[in-house]
Design a protein around this motif. Sequence first.
Motif, mmCIF file in Angstrom:
data_model
loop_
_atom_site.group_PDB
_atom_site.id
_atom_site.type_symbol
_atom_site.label_atom_id
_atom_site.label_comp_id
_atom_site.label_asym_id
_atom_site.label_seq_id
_atom_site.Cartn_x
_atom_site.Cartn_y
_atom_site.Cartn_z
ATOM 1 N N ALA A 173 5.704 9.809 -1.417
ATOM 2 C CA ALA A 173 4.740 8.713 -1.493
ATOM 3 C C ALA A 173 5.337 7.476 -0.840
ATOM 4 C CB ALA A 173 4.399 8.431 -2.950
ATOM 5 N N PRO A 174 4.495 6.516 -0.423
ATOM 6 C CA PRO A 174 5.043 5.254 0.094
ATOM 7 C C PRO A 174 5.968 4.614 -0.935
ATOM 8 C CG PRO A 174 2.686 5.388 0.506
ATOM 9 C CD PRO A 174 3.031 6.541 -0.389
ATOM 10 N N HIS A 223 7.075 4.098 4.556
ATOM 11 C CA HIS A 223 6.109 5.194 4.456
ATOM 12 C C HIS A 223 6.231 6.099 5.674
ATOM 13 C CE1 HIS A 223 3.270 3.700 7.577
ATOM 14 N NE2 HIS A 223 3.828 2.543 7.266
ATOM 15 N N GLY A 224 5.695 7.299 5.534
ATOM 16 C CA GLY A 224 5.568 8.216 6.651
ATOM 17 C C GLY A 224 4.221 8.064 7.329
ATOM 18 N N SER A 225 4.047 8.739 8.459
ATOM 19 C CA SER A 225 2.802 8.590 9.216
ATOM 20 C C SER A 225 1.592 9.071 8.428
ATOM 21 C CB SER A 225 2.904 9.367 10.537
ATOM 22 O OG SER A 225 3.164 10.737 10.288
ATOM 23 N N ALA A 264 -2.679 5.018 5.573
ATOM 24 C CA ALA A 264 -3.870 4.489 4.901
ATOM 25 C C ALA A 264 -3.590 4.039 3.477
ATOM 26 C CB ALA A 264 -4.973 5.550 4.896
ATOM 27 N N ARG A 265 -2.436 4.426 2.926
ATOM 28 C CA ARG A 265 -2.126 4.109 1.535
ATOM 29 C C ARG A 265 -1.240 2.868 1.404
ATOM 30 N NH1 ARG A 265 0.435 9.467 -0.782
ATOM 31 N NH2 ARG A 265 0.426 8.222 -2.717
ATOM 32 N N ILE A 313 5.069 -5.786 4.250
ATOM 33 C CA ILE A 313 5.680 -5.456 5.531
ATOM 34 C C ILE A 313 5.876 -3.950 5.555
ATOM 35 C CG2 ILE A 313 7.711 -5.739 7.000
ATOM 36 C CD1 ILE A 313 8.106 -8.507 5.790
ATOM 37 N N ALA A 314 5.023 -3.259 6.292
ATOM 38 C CA ALA A 314 5.038 -1.799 6.327
ATOM 39 C C ALA A 314 5.994 -1.323 7.413
ATOM 40 C CB ALA A 314 3.636 -1.264 6.578
ATOM 41 N N ILE A 315 6.872 -0.396 7.048
ATOM 42 C CA ILE A 315 7.831 0.183 7.991
ATOM 43 C C ILE A 315 7.654 1.691 7.955
ATOM 44 C CG2 ILE A 315 10.259 0.405 8.627
ATOM 45 C CD1 ILE A 315 10.770 -2.203 7.102
#
Length: 305
Positions: free
Chosen positions: A103-104, A113-115, A119-120, A126-128
């Motif tokens: 999970a993120p 997070h993973g690809s 959407a989650r 700040i998303a990496i």
Amino acid sequence: MLEGLHPNNPTHVARIVTDEARARRIADLLGESFDPTETAIAAFEREDGTPRPPWLVEVYFRSDPDRQAVGDLIALAAGPDVEVAFDSFGDKDWVAASLEGLAPVPAGRFTIHGSHDRARVPANTIAIEIEAALAFGTGHHGTTRGCLLALDALLKRKRPQRPLDIGTGTGVLAIAAARALHRRVLASDIDPVAIATARNNIRFNRAGAFVTAIVARGTTAGPIQAGKPYDLVFANILVGPLVRLAAPMAKLLAPGATVILSGLLHAHANAALAAYRAQGLHLVRRIPLDEWTTLVLANGRDKPR
């Protein structure tokens, strides 16, 4: 990763519990007897309330040592009645471990997070995006998350200007610092595979204008020396190389710099702490997550809390 320590390779350790005088003699003799690029030695007073003798010597070896020879040296330094216990750790697939529960991962203002989880990811973060690869450091692991939580807390108090990430792995910490600070970050790793992975992640996460990733051993590489002094240093590796790095890293630091160390099992955190205290740094904060400890250190102005 650093100094040839790949995620699947174990680090070997010898531990001796004794009094202060003998601990110092053991550390001095072993320090003179072994190659400092192959071993790391820490002698420190334990803080766990254990009855006397209160001192612990830990000797970390890159490869399995000649145990008889080590024992003979210890007996020469401290007498035949001193007991030595040998152990090893790190013989584990760290990439697999880091992907437990994909999970993120939230860490303060950051989300790793993973690809498949784009959407989650919350909008106000700040998303990496980091995918599993041959390098260590996806965010789904207590060591990386501990460093990100330490960075998040630091950013509430100050804005570092010159960050350095030693043993960058996938580059996640360098990316996080660059995205949060909009400052140039230097990232290094001994492993060319890790650097190739990090560079891909840096580009994908729109941090290419800020992060430079280089293959380098330790702290002696030209770009690392040219960029000093640093006011923020990450080193998320293992205890052996962290102890070896203490003295050379201290020479890179600006006054009041923050150092964030991880890759430390709880039982090994005091060994790393002792090595950095000997260089004039002090503990600001411990962050325990799962079986790991992240240490936040400062060399002048931050007070322990």
